[in-house]
Design a protein around this motif. Structure first.
Motif, PDB file in Angstrom:
ATOM      1  N   ASP A   1       0.838  -1.212   0.000  1.00 16.70           N
ATOM      2  CA  ASP A   1       0.000   0.000   0.000  1.00 16.70           C
ATOM      3  C   ASP A   1       0.866   1.253   0.000  1.00 16.70           C
ATOM      4  O   ASP A   1       0.607   2.213  -0.745  1.00 16.70           O
ATOM      5  N   LEU A   2       1.907   1.275   0.838  1.00 17.83           N
ATOM      6  CA  LEU A   2       2.783   2.450   0.918  1.00 17.83           C
ATOM      7  C   LEU A   2       3.587   2.636  -0.366  1.00 17.83           C
ATOM      8  O   LEU A   2       3.836   3.766  -0.795  1.00 17.83           O
ATOM      9  N   ALA A   3       3.986   1.531  -0.980  1.00 16.87           N
ATOM     10  CA  ALA A   3       4.687   1.632  -2.258  1.00 16.87           C
ATOM     11  C   ALA A   3       3.745   2.129  -3.352  1.00 16.87           C
ATOM     12  O   ALA A   3       4.148   2.894  -4.237  1.00 16.87           O
ATOM     13  N   GLY A   4       2.487   1.732  -3.274  1.00 24.91           N
ATOM     14  CA  GLY A   4       1.510   2.162  -4.279  1.00 24.91           C
ATOM     15  C   GLY A   4       1.263   3.656  -4.258  1.00 24.91           C
ATOM     16  O   GLY A   4       0.919   4.252  -5.291  1.00 24.91           O
ATOM     17  N   THR A   5       1.467   4.279  -3.111  1.00 22.50           N
ATOM     18  CA  THR A   5       1.290   5.737  -3.008  1.00 22.50           C
ATOM     19  C   THR A   5       2.626   6.484  -3.153  1.00 22.50           C
ATOM     20  O   THR A   5       2.662   7.702  -2.977  1.00 22.50           O
ATOM     21  N   GLY A   6       3.695   5.746  -3.441  1.00 23.82           N
ATOM     22  CA  GLY A   6       4.984   6.384  -3.682  1.00 23.82           C
ATOM     23  C   GLY A   6       5.776   6.739  -2.448  1.00 23.82           C
ATOM     24  O   GLY A   6       6.831   7.378  -2.540  1.00 23.82           O
ATOM     25  N   ARG A   7       5.297   6.328  -1.269  1.00 24.20           N
ATOM     26  CA  ARG A   7       5.998   6.716  -0.047  1.00 24.20           C
ATOM     27  C   ARG A   7       7.138   5.774   0.315  1.00 24.20           C
ATOM     28  O   ARG A   7       8.035   6.134   1.070  1.00 24.20           O
ATOM     29  N   LEU A   8       7.104   4.542  -0.197  1.00 21.14           N
ATOM     30  CA  LEU A   8       8.193   3.587  -0.036  1.00 21.14           C
ATOM     31  C   LEU A   8       8.442   2.892  -1.368  1.00 21.14           C
ATOM     32  O   LEU A   8       7.606   2.934  -2.272  1.00 21.14           O
ATOM     33  N   GLU A   9       9.586   2.233  -1.458  1.00 20.33           N
ATOM     34  CA  GLU A   9       9.942   1.457  -2.645  1.00 20.33           C
ATOM     35  C   GLU A   9      10.219   0.030  -2.193  1.00 20.33           C
ATOM     36  O   GLU A   9      11.080  -0.195  -1.346  1.00 20.33           O
ATOM     37  N   ARG A  10       9.467  -0.949  -2.735  1.00 16.23           N
ATOM     38  CA  ARG A  10       9.619  -2.333  -2.313  1.00 16.23           C
ATOM     39  C   ARG A  10      10.952  -2.904  -2.778  1.00 16.23           C
ATOM     40  O   ARG A  10      11.385  -2.686  -3.904  1.00 16.23           O
ATOM     41  N   VAL A  11      11.633  -3.635  -1.901  1.00 13.72           N
ATOM     42  CA  VAL A  11      12.823  -4.405  -2.240  1.00 13.72           C
ATOM     43  C   VAL A  11      12.641  -5.782  -1.623  1.00 13.72           C
ATOM     44  O   VAL A  11      11.721  -6.006  -0.833  1.00 13.72           O
ATOM     45  N   HIS A  12      13.506  -6.721  -1.983  1.00 15.68           N
ATOM     46  CA  HIS A  12      13.391  -8.075  -1.453  1.00 15.68           C
ATOM     47  C   HIS A  12      13.461  -8.060   0.076  1.00 15.68           C
ATOM     48  O   HIS A  12      14.412  -7.555   0.662  1.00 15.68           O
ATOM     49  N   GLY A  13      12.433  -8.577   0.705  1.00 14.18           N
ATOM     50  CA  GLY A  13      12.413  -8.689   2.158  1.00 14.18           C
ATOM     51  C   GLY A  13      11.946  -7.466   2.908  1.00 14.18           C
ATOM     52  O   GLY A  13      11.891  -7.461   4.128  1.00 14.18           O
ATOM     53  N   GLY A  14      11.590  -6.379   2.171  1.00 17.34           N
ATOM     54  CA  GLY A  14      11.152  -5.182   2.875  1.00 17.34           C
ATOM     55  C   GLY A  14      10.932  -4.007   1.952  1.00 17.34           C
ATOM     56  O   GLY A  14      10.366  -4.154   0.876  1.00 17.34           O
ATOM     57  N   ALA A  15      11.394  -2.827   2.374  1.00 21.57           N
ATOM     58  CA  ALA A  15      11.192  -1.613   1.578  1.00 21.57           C
ATOM     59  C   ALA A  15      12.224  -0.574   1.988  1.00 21.57           C
ATOM     60  O   ALA A  15      12.785  -0.633   3.087  1.00 21.57           O
ATOM     61  N   ILE A  16      12.472   0.380   1.098  1.00 16.24           N
ATOM     62  CA  ILE A  16      13.379   1.494   1.363  1.00 16.24           C
ATOM     63  C   ILE A  16      12.673   2.788   1.010  1.00 16.24           C
ATOM     64  O   ILE A  16      11.610   2.787   0.374  1.00 16.24           O
ATOM     65  N   LEU A  17      13.271   3.891   1.414  1.00 13.75           N
ATOM     66  CA  LEU A  17      12.752   5.185   0.984  1.00 13.75           C
ATOM     67  C   LEU A  17      12.860   5.278  -0.526  1.00 13.75           C
ATOM     68  O   LEU A  17      13.809   4.759  -1.114  1.00 13.75           O
ATOM     69  N   PRO A  18      11.909   5.895  -1.188  1.00 13.98           N
ATOM     70  CA  PRO A  18      11.919   5.921  -2.652  1.00 13.98           C
ATOM     71  C   PRO A  18      13.138   6.612  -3.215  1.00 13.98           C
ATOM     72  O   PRO A  18      13.591   7.626  -2.703  1.00 13.98           O
TER      73      PRO A  18
END
Length: 257
Positions: free
Chosen positions: A42-59
């Motif tokens: 959901d957070l990646a869909g709104t551009g607030r995070l960027e999905r990576v393997h095993g989690g997410a990072i700041l975009p």
């Protein structure tokens, strides 16, 4: 806890640590891995995070984090890095401090130093060091970037080139896997290159979150830095390259004496 309450805290953890992991968040919130995966999607869909393997990072984008957000990003680590850096700065030298919250942290650690001549293109650094009566301060002039108190442009660069500093302390917006320092503003990059050319020695202060970010403009390689102060292990390839280049790596953390 509903996702309405989890999402802001997930973003705060990401800003503090540079990344989040599915397992770490599931343990933190006491929910299932599937629940956290949905949150990150959901957070990646709104551009607030960027999905990576095993989690997410700041975009990774071409817009820097707002200054007020950067001030509160990883403050304990920045303070520890600043203390370690300041310990390597002798009294009685000429010193350049550039734009950034990490260099501002270094300025706060120099309030007890004596005989310094500080040149800066950072209005915040000048205001901090005004509290040190045994410190001469020169402000470069230039175009004021109101968002962070930085002075950039031709006037700033021309002023810098009038000096030969004993030491420069600089920050950057991001570090890539090739060991390049990156920034967002091409005018600031031109100023940073002038700083490197006019300093006998250069220290970089940057916390580990810079390795999970990207920026479009290249400043220089870590090969041009004498000492790199940070708060966590470098990626293996970068550490090996720094050893080859002769770039000293100094680790400092909130628990470091």
């Amino acid at each position: 806890m509903s996702q309405t309450f989890r999402h802001p805290e997930i973003l705060e953890i990401a800003r503090r640590d540079g990344k989040v992991t599915v397992e770490g968040l599931a343990s933190h919130f006491g929910v299932t891995l599937q629940t956290i995966r949905r949150d990150l999607t959901d957070l990646a869909g709104t551009g607030r995070l960027e999905r990576v393997h095993g989690g997410a990072i700041l975009p990774s984008n071409t817009t820097n984090i707002r200054y007020e957000e950067r001030r509160w990003l990883n403050p304990a680590a920045k303070a520890a890095i600043a203390r370690a850096c300041a310990e390597r700065i002798p009294n009685g030298v000429s010193l350049f401090l550039n734009i950034g919250t990490s260099t501002e942290a270094v300025a706060r650690e120099l309030l007890e130093h004596s005989g310094l001549m500080i040149v800066t293109n950072n209005m915040n650094v000048a205001n901090i060091l005004a509290g040190n009566p045994d410190c001469e301060i020169v402000v470069t002039g230039g175009h004021l970037r109101r968002s962070d108190g930085g002075l950039i442009g031709n006037l700033a660069e021309t002023t810098i080139r009038q000096f030969k500093f004993d030491l420069a302390v600089i920050g950057c917006s991001a570090l890539d896997r090739d060991g390049d320092m990156l920034d967002f503003d091409i005018q600031e990059v031109s100023v940073s290159k002038a700083i490197l050319e006019c300093a006998r020695r250069t220290f970089l202060v940057a916390d580990h979150t810079k390795f999970s970010r990207s920026a479009p403009a290249r400043i220089a390689s870590l090969a041009e830095i004498d000492a790199f102060f940070t708060d966590g292990p470098l990626p293996a390839g970068i550490e090996a390259a720094c050893a080859e280049w002769g770039t000293e790596i100094l680790l400092a953390g909130p628990g470091t004496p």
